[in-house]
Scaffold this active site. Structure first.
Site, PDB file in Angstrom:
ATOM      1  N   HIS A 106       0.815  -1.213   0.000  1.00 33.47           N
ATOM      2  CA  HIS A 106       0.000   0.000   0.000  1.00 33.47           C
ATOM      3  C   HIS A 106       0.852   1.269   0.000  1.00 33.47           C
ATOM      4  O   HIS A 106       0.338   2.359  -0.252  1.00 33.47           O
ATOM      5  CB  HIS A 106      -1.002   0.005   1.164  1.00 33.47           C
ATOM      6  CG  HIS A 106      -0.432   0.247   2.513  1.00 33.47           C
ATOM      7  ND1 HIS A 106      -0.123  -0.764   3.393  1.00 33.47           N
ATOM      8  CD2 HIS A 106      -0.122   1.389   3.161  1.00 33.47           C
ATOM      9  CE1 HIS A 106       0.337  -0.252   4.520  1.00 33.47           C
ATOM     10  NE2 HIS A 106       0.347   1.059   4.405  1.00 33.47           N
TER      11      HIS A 106
ATOM     12  N   ASP B 128       0.151  -7.700   1.454  1.00 35.49           N
ATOM     13  CA  ASP B 128       0.469  -6.264   1.504  1.00 35.49           C
ATOM     14  C   ASP B 128       1.974  -6.030   1.609  1.00 35.49           C
ATOM     15  O   ASP B 128       2.435  -5.171   2.357  1.00 35.49           O
ATOM     16  CB  ASP B 128      -0.259  -5.573   2.656  1.00 35.49           C
ATOM     17  CG  ASP B 128      -0.182  -4.038   2.553  1.00 35.49           C
ATOM     18  OD1 ASP B 128      -0.084  -3.546   1.420  1.00 35.49           O
ATOM     19  OD2 ASP B 128      -0.186  -3.365   3.591  1.00 35.49           O
TER      20      ASP B 128
ATOM     21  N   SER C 130       4.608   2.697   7.910  1.00 36.36           N
ATOM     22  CA  SER C 130       4.313   1.523   7.099  1.00 36.36           C
ATOM     23  C   SER C 130       5.526   1.114   6.279  1.00 36.36           C
ATOM     24  O   SER C 130       6.134   1.933   5.599  1.00 36.36           O
ATOM     25  CB  SER C 130       3.147   1.800   6.149  1.00 36.36           C
ATOM     26  OG  SER C 130       1.932   1.793   6.829  1.00 36.36           O
TER      27      SER C 130
END
Length: 514
Positions: A145, A175, A253
């Protein structure tokens, strides 16, 4: 991008307070702190020596050593991407910005408008995340992402050098993504064993919170292990997540979660929050999953996940007796997908899977993670309890197709076939009714078509139904994907397509994907 590149937020609730009230609260807190601070200071005669606080000093020295070792291998990833017609809502789910589709139709198109109604130009978006250098020659692991839809990626190293990165491959199911910069002799991290983690163990999180504070490190503990995937848009996504209380914020992230030895044990991925910022509950993809996926992406540019075709529940103290179990261990088969490896092997609803290839199955999450890492085509042995009676079932593992999306690496190639730029779904009764597809039409319904893709060039659009691939009938999304994978790489495809009441042939050129 389909969701925020800075952070995949599981639950977000926007709150606001009048500015004057907030300011008054801050001033009041400051006043109280000042008064209590002065009072406390009057009781302190001199600082404590190192010997008196030797344990704390030793802890500080240890953390500083780990931080000095790890920080040079954690990078900032700035992404320029193609905009999408979707945006995230307050609870982290995606919705269509254009309310042009009739009620009940949008859910089958993934929030995308039919091709003829899409804007001619896409917006450009910018996002910032983190990444971890895992080899001295420049391979970097991050979250999918973070780089989703990227047209340009720039990596800022710990020494402030800025380098352009290229995409090696992505895996939407977990992911995860791998990118690469052209460099040598870079500081890198070695993988740790996430299966050895235990609640209470000290961990450090590294990354670029909010995109601006590169080289940040936070300390905390492992709060729990083997958590379900916190972003539950697809129950088939592997769990096994590490829950931590080390602060993780938007921008972290794709960063690093390390143990006391400075080994990479997880990739920070998401948070549960009411404010959009860290609230004490963060999650990381365990190294057990991340390493396997990363190595496949580097080697092949794509990932093949094992699939058996069951929905599962944990065995708990509350339900164990209903399945004639003495211990609350194992995974209960809640549903068996028709025409799946599980159904062909004879698994039934209510079976309790207790062993995988002789190894005890602790819960459904552990089994899901283990199966996802088994190569498709491998025969496995499942120990099951059916109404309390032990049995052994042999099962040939199939291949999971995330979202039935034929898409893999940067140049659109894969081991089985070219990228078409579309996603398909089974023609269920609900979809058939919504799209007005007659009962005699059988095939795979097109959910999404990527702009400027081979599928769009062939005039394919959401709502069309693919009937045949190279003159061979397809009755489901799985059969369509299998037919695409069986096609020689780069070779043209002939599709028979039902659209607006008529069938026609379309030639697709996979090697033109970009």
């Amino acid at each position: 991008m389909s969701r925020s590149t800075n952070e995949l937020v599981v639950k977000m609730k926007r709150i606001a307070a009048p500015g004057a009230a907030v300011l008054a609260t801050v001033l009041a807190a400051t006043t109280i702190f000042s008064h209590t601070g002065v009072h406390a200071a009057g009781n302190v005669s001199s600082p404590l020596d190192d010997q008196s606080v030797s344990s704390l000093v030793a802890l500080d020295n240890a953390v500083e050593s780990v931080a000095a070792r790890v920080s040079p291998a954690v990078v900032n990833v700035a992404v320029t991407s193609r905009g999408s017609s979707e945006h995230e809502t307050a609870d982290g789910q995606e919705q269509d910005q254009q309310q042009t589709l009739p009620p009940g139709i949008a859910q089958f198109f993934g929030g995308q408008m039919p091709r003829q109604q899409q804007p001619q130009q896409q917006q450009i978006e910018h996002g910032i995340g983190s990444g971890v250098i895992i080899s001295p020659d420049g391979y970097i692991v991050t979250n999918n992402h973070v780089v989703d839809g990227a047209v340009q990626m720039r990596v800022t190293l710990n020494d402030r050098r800025i380098m352009t990165a290229k995409l090696i491959g992505v895996d939407k199911l977990t992911d995860l993504a791998v990118i690469k910069i052209d460099a040598k002799n870079l500081p890198s991290l070695s993988w740790g064993d996430s299966t050895l983690l235990h609640p209470g163990q000290t961990v450090l999180a590294f990354g670029s919170p909010f995109g601006y504070f590169q080289d940040s490190v936070t300390r905390g503990i492992v709060s729990a292990i083997n958590r379900q995937n916190p972003y539950s848009d697809d129950a088939r996504k592997p769990g096994g997540f590490i829950q931590v209380d080390a602060a993780i914020n938007p921008g972290n992230s794709g960063g690093a979660l390390v143990n006391a030895h400075g080994e990479l044990v997880g990739i920070p991925n998401s948070i549960i929050t009411n404010s959009g910022s860290f609230a004490g509950v963060g999650f990381a993809i365990p190294a057990q999953i991340a390493r396997n996926v990363t190595e496949q992406l580097i080697k092949n540019g794509t990932v093949h996940h094992g699939y058996v075709g069951i929905a599962m529940n944990d065995v708990t103290p509350a339900n164990a007796s209903f399945f004639h179990l003495e211990e609350a261990k194992g995974a209960i088969v809640a549903q068996v997908t028709p025409d799946s490896p599980a159904s062909r092997a004879g698994l039934q609803q209510g079976d309790v899977i207790s062993k995988l290839n002789g190894t005890t199955v602790v819960n459904d999450s552990a089994l899901q993670v283990a199966v996802s890492q088994i190569a498709p085509g491998t025969t496995i042995s499942l120990g099951i309890l059916r109404n309390g009676t032990p049995q052994t079932v042999s099962l040939k593992v199939g291949e999971y197709q995330a979202n039935k999306d034929v898409a893999t690496n940067e140049d659109g190639s894969s081991a089985q076939g070219g990228k078409l730029g579309l996603a398909v779904a089974d023609l269920t009764p609900d979809i058939r009714q919504q799209l007005g597809v007659p009962s005699e039409v059988h095939g795979a319904a097109i959910e999404r078509v990527r702009p400027a893709s081979p599928a769009e060039d062939a005039a394919l659009a959401p709502g069309d139904v693919i009937l045949e691939v190279n003159r061979q009938k397809v009755g489901s999304a799985e059969q369509f994907v299998s037919a695409i994978h069986a096609n020689a790489s780069g070779k043209d495809l002939l599709l028979t397509v039902w659209s607006k009441g008529n069938a026609s042939f379309r030639v697709v050129h996979p090697d033109q994907a970009g």
